[in-house]
Design a protein around this motif. Structure first.
Motif, mmCIF file in Angstrom:
data_model
loop_
_atom_site.group_PDB
_atom_site.id
_atom_site.type_symbol
_atom_site.label_atom_id
_atom_site.label_comp_id
_atom_site.label_asym_id
_atom_site.label_seq_id
_atom_site.Cartn_x
_atom_site.Cartn_y
_atom_site.Cartn_z
ATOM 1 N N LYS A 57 69.083 20.777 -12.972
ATOM 2 C CA LYS A 57 69.171 22.169 -12.347
ATOM 3 C C LYS A 57 68.040 23.144 -12.645
ATOM 4 O O LYS A 57 67.995 24.037 -11.531
ATOM 5 C CB LYS A 57 70.500 22.685 -12.959
ATOM 6 N N GLY A 58 67.158 22.810 -13.388
ATOM 7 C CA GLY A 58 66.060 23.651 -13.432
ATOM 8 C C GLY A 58 65.267 23.226 -14.666
ATOM 9 O O GLY A 58 65.721 22.291 -15.256
ATOM 10 N N TYR A 59 64.327 24.205 -15.272
ATOM 11 C CA TYR A 59 63.645 23.622 -16.208
ATOM 12 C C TYR A 59 63.115 24.977 -17.153
ATOM 13 O O TYR A 59 63.109 25.945 -16.649
ATOM 14 C CB TYR A 59 62.172 23.057 -15.982
ATOM 15 N N ILE A 60 62.912 24.536 -18.269
ATOM 16 C CA ILE A 60 62.358 25.621 -19.380
ATOM 17 C C ILE A 60 60.876 25.139 -19.463
ATOM 18 O O ILE A 60 60.935 24.342 -20.218
ATOM 19 C CB ILE A 60 63.200 25.651 -20.737
ATOM 20 N N VAL A 61 60.011 25.979 -18.597
ATOM 21 C CA VAL A 61 58.700 25.628 -18.733
ATOM 22 C C VAL A 61 57.882 26.294 -20.048
ATOM 23 O O VAL A 61 57.880 27.191 -19.978
ATOM 24 C CB VAL A 61 58.014 25.695 -17.347
ATOM 25 N N VAL A 62 57.460 25.494 -20.849
ATOM 26 C CA VAL A 62 56.864 26.095 -22.079
ATOM 27 C C VAL A 62 55.387 25.847 -22.321
ATOM 28 O O VAL A 62 54.824 24.683 -22.426
ATOM 29 C CB VAL A 62 57.354 25.888 -23.527
ATOM 30 N N PHE A 63 54.652 26.761 -21.890
ATOM 31 C CA PHE A 63 52.984 26.740 -22.173
ATOM 32 C C PHE A 63 52.770 26.768 -23.720
ATOM 33 O O PHE A 63 52.882 27.739 -24.292
ATOM 34 C CB PHE A 63 52.131 27.496 -21.588
ATOM 35 N N THR A 64 52.517 25.688 -24.373
ATOM 36 C CA THR A 64 52.157 25.941 -25.833
ATOM 37 C C THR A 64 51.358 24.761 -26.115
ATOM 38 O O THR A 64 50.363 24.491 -25.269
ATOM 39 C CB THR A 64 53.512 25.211 -26.283
ATOM 40 N N CYS A 65 50.991 24.416 -27.575
ATOM 41 C CA CYS A 65 49.943 23.758 -28.008
ATOM 42 C C CYS A 65 50.294 23.209 -29.477
ATOM 43 O O CYS A 65 51.154 23.508 -29.788
ATOM 44 C CB CYS A 65 48.480 24.472 -27.928
ATOM 45 N N ASN A 66 49.108 22.593 -29.946
ATOM 46 C CA ASN A 66 49.218 22.034 -31.272
ATOM 47 C C ASN A 66 48.747 23.092 -32.241
ATOM 48 O O ASN A 66 48.980 23.069 -33.637
ATOM 49 C CB ASN A 66 48.150 20.630 -31.546
ATOM 50 N N THR A 67 47.679 23.815 -31.897
ATOM 51 C CA THR A 67 46.809 24.458 -32.932
ATOM 52 C C THR A 67 47.314 26.038 -33.394
ATOM 53 O O THR A 67 46.885 26.366 -34.267
ATOM 54 C CB THR A 67 45.454 24.588 -32.639
ATOM 55 N N CYS A 68 47.825 26.486 -32.312
ATOM 56 C CA CYS A 68 48.312 27.998 -32.549
ATOM 57 C C CYS A 68 49.263 28.129 -33.607
ATOM 58 O O CYS A 68 50.489 27.498 -33.357
ATOM 59 C CB CYS A 68 48.907 28.455 -30.995
ATOM 60 N N PRO A 69 49.110 29.108 -34.422
ATOM 61 C CA PRO A 69 50.051 29.636 -35.436
ATOM 62 C C PRO A 69 51.437 29.816 -34.949
ATOM 63 O O PRO A 69 52.483 29.405 -35.404
ATOM 64 C CB PRO A 69 49.477 30.278 -36.336
ATOM 65 N N TYR A 70 51.433 30.886 -33.910
ATOM 66 C CA TYR A 70 52.666 30.949 -33.279
ATOM 67 C C TYR A 70 53.280 29.821 -32.409
ATOM 68 O O TYR A 70 54.696 29.684 -32.595
ATOM 69 C CB TYR A 70 52.433 32.052 -32.153
ATOM 70 N N ALA A 71 52.599 28.924 -32.080
ATOM 71 C CA ALA A 71 53.344 27.582 -31.245
ATOM 72 C C ALA A 71 53.779 26.662 -32.454
ATOM 73 O O ALA A 71 54.849 26.278 -32.184
ATOM 74 C CB ALA A 71 52.260 26.755 -30.348
ATOM 75 N N LYS A 72 53.103 26.787 -33.441
ATOM 76 C CA LYS A 72 53.667 25.993 -34.534
ATOM 77 C C LYS A 72 55.132 26.744 -35.068
ATOM 78 O O LYS A 72 56.178 25.956 -35.620
ATOM 79 C CB LYS A 72 52.616 25.927 -35.779
ATOM 80 N N ALA A 73 54.984 28.124 -35.404
ATOM 81 C CA ALA A 73 56.201 28.826 -35.765
ATOM 82 C C ALA A 73 57.480 28.541 -34.922
ATOM 83 O O ALA A 73 58.498 28.450 -35.314
ATOM 84 C CB ALA A 73 55.800 30.188 -35.804
#
Length: 207
Positions: A57-73
């Motif tokens: 019906k749609g998507y939750i598109v997340v721009f993220t990565c391996n290295t960023c502390p925020y992305a890890k959190a």
């Protein structure tokens, strides 16, 4: 003077048109905009697009990565969002926009390793050219966009952060994304359609 007026008007229109194009390029999508489809390589080597999942019906598109502390959190919270909303028609699609030449830990091989270790149940795509991130207007990792299917189009319904605490999920007071999804799933516009994304800046390719 009268002969100059049409020329001046044409110049003004051209300048205004150029300004609007630059503004769109700089800011990316806004809530209510149609999101263009894309084809990006998943960690399994296959190409993934928004249109590829006919049942979504749609998507939750997340721009993220391996290295960023925020992305890890936020990683477990992203996994939990997929677990909660994929059965309701809104799976997560994660996209890594970082240039591995700038952030070596965000190479495709490292993405494959991370997805396997964390047992991602959703696609983890590499935006190698960074064109999709620029098109969306993503600036941070993580940076979220909810897109909802309307006929053959996908329309942006929410942009921003997952919640109000980037350090500790237990201290979250307001779940921005989940509140928006409650409205979206009820067929209504999100009461709060945009919040400020908090995270590391995307590692853009050096000129």
């Amino acid at each position: 003077m009268k002969k100059l007026l049409p020329a001046l008007a044409a110049c003004l229109l051209l300048a205004l048109s150029s300004f609007m194009m630059l503004r769109t390029a700089a800011t990316g999508y806004q809530v209510g905009d149609k999101a263009a489809d894309f084809q990006l390589k998943n960690v399994d080597g296959k190409l993934v697009s928004l249109a590829s999942n006919k049942a979504a019906k749609g998507y939750i598109v997340v721009f993220t990565c391996n290295t960023c502390p925020y992305a890890k959190a936020y990683e477990q919270r992203i996994i939990d969002l997929h677990t909660k909303y994929a059965p309701q028609g809104y799976p997560v699609v994660a996209i890594n926009p970082n240039d591995p030449a700038v952030a070596p830990g965000d190479s495709f091989a490292d993405m494959q390793k991370r997805a396997k270790e964390k047992k991602y149940g959703f696609p983890y795509l590499q935006d190698e050219s960074q064109e999709v991130a620029r098109q969306y207007g993503a600036t941070r990792t993580p940076h979220l966009y909810v897109v909802s299917r309307q006929g053959n189009d996908f329309v942006v319904s929410y942009i921003g952060a997952i919640d109000d605490n980037s350090e500790d999920a237990k201290l979250v007071k307001t779940k921005y994304l989940e509140n928006a999804m409650t409205d979206i799933l009820a067929g209504k516009p999100a009461t709060v359609g945009a919040t400020k994304a908090i995270g590391c800046t995307i590692k853009w390719k050096k000129a």
